[in-house]
Design a protein around this motif. Structure first.
Motif, PDB file in Angstrom:
ATOM      1  N   ALA A 116     -33.243 -32.092 -26.699  1.00 23.86           N
ATOM      2  CA  ALA A 116     -32.331 -31.345 -27.573  1.00 23.86           C
ATOM      3  C   ALA A 116     -31.979 -30.004 -26.947  1.00 23.86           C
ATOM      4  N   TYR A 117     -32.962 -29.397 -26.289  1.00 21.61           N
ATOM      5  CA  TYR A 117     -32.731 -28.103 -25.642  1.00 21.61           C
ATOM      6  C   TYR A 117     -31.560 -28.173 -24.676  1.00 21.61           C
ATOM      7  N   HIS A 118     -31.468 -29.258 -23.937  1.00 21.09           N
ATOM      8  CA  HIS A 118     -30.420 -29.375 -22.915  1.00 21.09           C
ATOM      9  C   HIS A 118     -29.046 -29.645 -23.522  1.00 21.09           C
ATOM     10  N   ASN A 119     -28.988 -29.795 -24.835  1.00 21.81           N
ATOM     11  CA  ASN A 119     -27.713 -30.031 -25.514  1.00 21.81           C
ATOM     12  C   ASN A 119     -27.232 -28.833 -26.321  1.00 21.81           C
ATOM     13  N   ILE A 120     -27.868 -27.680 -26.148  1.00 18.75           N
ATOM     14  CA  ILE A 120     -27.398 -26.476 -26.835  1.00 18.75           C
ATOM     15  C   ILE A 120     -26.890 -25.462 -25.817  1.00 18.75           C
ATOM     16  N   SER A 121     -26.051 -24.563 -26.313  1.00 21.85           N
ATOM     17  CA  SER A 121     -25.544 -23.483 -25.470  1.00 21.85           C
ATOM     18  C   SER A 121     -26.683 -22.555 -25.081  1.00 21.85           C
ATOM     19  N   LYS A 122     -26.586 -21.985 -23.901  1.00 23.23           N
ATOM     20  CA  LYS A 122     -27.621 -21.059 -23.441  1.00 23.23           C
ATOM     21  C   LYS A 122     -27.252 -19.601 -23.735  1.00 23.23           C
ATOM     22  N   GLU A 123     -26.336 -19.385 -24.689  1.00 23.79           N
ATOM     23  CA  GLU A 123     -25.937 -18.025 -25.032  1.00 23.79           C
ATOM     24  C   GLU A 123     -27.102 -17.215 -25.606  1.00 23.79           C
ATOM     25  N   TYR A 124     -28.130 -17.901 -26.096  1.00 23.39           N
ATOM     26  CA  TYR A 124     -29.292 -17.196 -26.634  1.00 23.39           C
ATOM     27  C   TYR A 124     -29.982 -16.344 -25.567  1.00 23.39           C
ATOM     28  N   THR A 125     -29.837 -16.719 -24.284  1.00 22.81           N
ATOM     29  CA  THR A 125     -30.512 -15.988 -23.207  1.00 22.81           C
ATOM     30  C   THR A 125     -29.910 -14.601 -22.977  1.00 22.81           C
ATOM     31  N   ALA A 126     -28.724 -14.342 -23.540  1.00 23.11           N
ATOM     32  CA  ALA A 126     -28.085 -13.035 -23.380  1.00 23.11           C
ATOM     33  C   ALA A 126     -28.665 -12.000 -24.342  1.00 23.11           C
ATOM     34  N   PHE A 127     -29.474 -12.461 -25.301  1.00 27.56           N
ATOM     35  CA  PHE A 127     -30.062 -11.559 -26.290  1.00 27.56           C
ATOM     36  C   PHE A 127     -31.402 -11.010 -25.781  1.00 27.56           C
ATOM     37  N   LYS A 128     -31.780  -9.867 -26.318  1.00 22.10           N
ATOM     38  CA  LYS A 128     -33.094  -9.299 -26.020  1.00 22.10           C
ATOM     39  C   LYS A 128     -34.061  -9.495 -27.170  1.00 22.10           C
ATOM     40  N   TYR A 129     -33.546  -9.597 -28.391  1.00 25.46           N
ATOM     41  CA  TYR A 129     -34.408  -9.663 -29.566  1.00 25.46           C
ATOM     42  C   TYR A 129     -34.149 -10.906 -30.420  1.00 25.46           C
ATOM     43  N   CYS A 130     -32.893 -11.175 -30.754  1.00 23.53           N
ATOM     44  CA  CYS A 130     -32.565 -12.227 -31.728  1.00 23.53           C
ATOM     45  C   CYS A 130     -32.193 -13.562 -31.096  1.00 23.53           C
ATOM     46  N   GLY A 131     -32.427 -13.702 -29.806  1.00 24.45           N
ATOM     47  CA  GLY A 131     -32.100 -14.973 -29.166  1.00 24.45           C
ATOM     48  C   GLY A 131     -32.827 -16.140 -29.796  1.00 24.45           C
ATOM     49  N   ASP A 132     -34.049 -15.893 -30.281  1.00 25.23           N
ATOM     50  CA  ASP A 132     -34.810 -16.984 -30.890  1.00 25.23           C
ATOM     51  C   ASP A 132     -34.194 -17.438 -32.207  1.00 25.23           C
ATOM     52  N   TRP A 133     -33.643 -16.515 -32.982  1.00 27.33           N
ATOM     53  CA  TRP A 133     -32.977 -16.868 -34.249  1.00 27.33           C
ATOM     54  C   TRP A 133     -31.822 -17.834 -33.982  1.00 27.33           C
ATOM     55  N   LEU A 134     -31.014 -17.508 -32.981  1.00 21.93           N
ATOM     56  CA  LEU A 134     -29.903 -18.384 -32.605  1.00 21.93           C
ATOM     57  C   LEU A 134     -30.423 -19.689 -32.010  1.00 21.93           C
ATOM     58  N   PHE A 135     -31.441 -19.585 -31.179  1.00 15.89           N
ATOM     59  CA  PHE A 135     -32.022 -20.750 -30.506  1.00 15.89           C
ATOM     60  C   PHE A 135     -32.529 -21.784 -31.512  1.00 15.89           C
ATOM     61  N   TRP A 136     -33.362 -21.352 -32.464  1.00 15.89           N
ATOM     62  CA  TRP A 136     -33.919 -22.301 -33.436  1.00 15.89           C
ATOM     63  C   TRP A 136     -32.818 -22.907 -34.297  1.00 15.89           C
ATOM     64  N   SER A 137     -31.816 -22.118 -34.642  1.00 12.52           N
ATOM     65  CA  SER A 137     -30.719 -22.631 -35.470  1.00 12.52           C
ATOM     66  C   SER A 137     -29.958 -23.733 -34.745  1.00 12.52           C
ATOM     67  N   LYS A 138     -29.645 -23.508 -33.477  1.00 10.43           N
ATOM     68  CA  LYS A 138     -28.873 -24.492 -32.714  1.00 10.43           C
ATOM     69  C   LYS A 138     -29.697 -25.752 -32.437  1.00 10.43           C
ATOM     70  N   ILE A 139     -30.979 -25.597 -32.155  1.00  5.68           N
ATOM     71  CA  ILE A 139     -31.851 -26.756 -31.948  1.00  5.68           C
ATOM     72  C   ILE A 139     -31.919 -27.588 -33.230  1.00  5.68           C
ATOM     73  N   ALA A 140     -32.110 -26.919 -34.356  1.00  2.56           N
ATOM     74  CA  ALA A 140     -32.285 -27.610 -35.640  1.00  2.56           C
ATOM     75  C   ALA A 140     -31.091 -28.487 -35.979  1.00  2.56           C
ATOM     76  N   LEU A 141     -29.901 -28.067 -35.601  1.00  6.39           N
ATOM     77  CA  LEU A 141     -28.691 -28.817 -35.944  1.00  6.39           C
ATOM     78  C   LEU A 141     -28.627 -30.192 -35.282  1.00  6.39           C
ATOM     79  N   LEU A 142     -29.475 -30.423 -34.296  1.00  2.92           N
ATOM     80  CA  LEU A 142     -29.424 -31.674 -33.537  1.00  2.92           C
ATOM     81  C   LEU A 142     -30.364 -32.752 -34.083  1.00  2.92           C
TER      82      LEU A 142
END
Length: 312
Positions: free
Chosen positions: A173-199
């Motif tokens: 699932a990780y390989h099917n989400i955008s990697k825009e979360y890596t541009a964050f310093k703090y909230c990347g995980d919030w975006l990351f978990w949300s995008k993973i969950a949708l799959l």
């Protein structure tokens, strides 16, 4: 049935005093179908000496020392996932630790349910004195959500997965989400978990099996105390709305709560941070509506306070 292989990524930076406890809590899991990848982000302490004690352990798949500091927790996550071969990935932060049945509990939830892409247990927030500073409780022992429902119910007002160490996620699932979360310093995980969950589906254990060490040196504490967290939190909500993950009403609700939090706390922030956040807010087309709602809340609070005083 073949049980899933778990790739455990331990990203470390200057956590020598916590590192042995972290690694041991991983290697001593009751669920042993694991491979462990240790990443050190150019630590300046004696972390390397501790890590090298585990080099020949049969569960250690790889140890990588960065020549230069990456400057990003989330880039280290990505580096670890690309080295992983497991069915699921666990980002085991180097200053946290867990109960022996952490993985066993989450795997039980995964194998009993279909298409689980994210599973997590609950955390104790621990201060440096070893005392529990916060406990967030769920009113169930276990629960399964469909991904979109999980995001709408658990990820708009706040990030329900407060700490990476409390969760495991599907590697494919990780390989099917955008990697825009890596541009964050703090909230990347919030975006990351949300995008993973949708799959797929999300399994939640109500058991408290993770210990999250909350101290002044951790990223979340630094960002929250400075107010910089609001910049990224508004950005995450913008992305979720732009991508159609949440609708307008859900977006406005989340944005309003963050706006209210910012206004309540902003007197504690540096002027340049307040200015930056104010500029972000002024560009939002919905801000007049959000401001009206906030002013109405303030008026109601003032009336409540006045009535409380005169009724004493």
């Amino acid at each position: 049935m073949t049980l899933p292989l778990i790739s455990v990524i331990i990203p470390n930076y200057n956590h020598e005093r916590f590192l042995k406890r972290r690694i041991d809590s991983v290697l001593n899991q009751s669920y042993q179908n694991i491979e462990v990848i240790i990443l050190d982000d150019c630590s300046k302490d004696n972390s390397k000496e501790i890590i090298e004690n585990y080099r020949h352990h049969p569960k250690i798949k790889e140890i990588v020392y960065n020549e230069y500091n990456s400057g990003s927790t989330f880039r280290q996550w990505e580096k670890g996932v690309l080295l992983a071969t497991g069915d699921y990935v666990w980002i085991a932060e180097s200053d946290d630790w867990c109960e022996k049945n952490f993985l066993e509990t989450l795997i039980e939830g995964i194998v009993k349910n279909d298409d689980v892409v994210l599973a997590y247990a609950q955390s104790y927030f621990i201060n440096l004195d070893g005392k529990i500073s916060f406990i967030k409780r769920e009113d169930y022992l276990s629960k399964l959500y469909e991904g979109p429902e999980f995001v709408k119910k658990k990820m708009i007002k706040e990030n329900a997965v407060q700490n990476a160490s409390m969760a495991i996620f599907n590697r494919k699932a990780y390989h099917n989400i955008s990697k825009e979360y890596t541009a964050f310093k703090y909230c990347g995980d919030w975006l990351f978990w949300s995008k993973i969950a949708l799959l797929g589906n999300v399994f939640i254990s109500g058991k408290h099996l993770n210990f999250f060490l909350n101290h002044n040196a951790d990223v979340s504490t630094r960002f929250n105390s400075s107010g910089m967290n609001f910049i990224e939190e508004f950005n995450v909500l913008d992305i979720l709305y732009k991508d159609g993950v949440i609708n307008k009403d859900e977006y406005l609700e989340g944005y309003y709560l963050k706006y209210k939090g910012f206004n309540i706390q902003k007197s504690h922030f540096e002027n340049d941070v307040v200015t930056t956040i104010s500029e972000i807010l002024d560009k939002n087309v919905f801000i007049p509506e959000i401001k009206r709602r906030y002013q109405k809340w303030r008026l109601n609070e003032s009336i409540k306070l006045f009535l409380k005083k005169i009724l004493k």
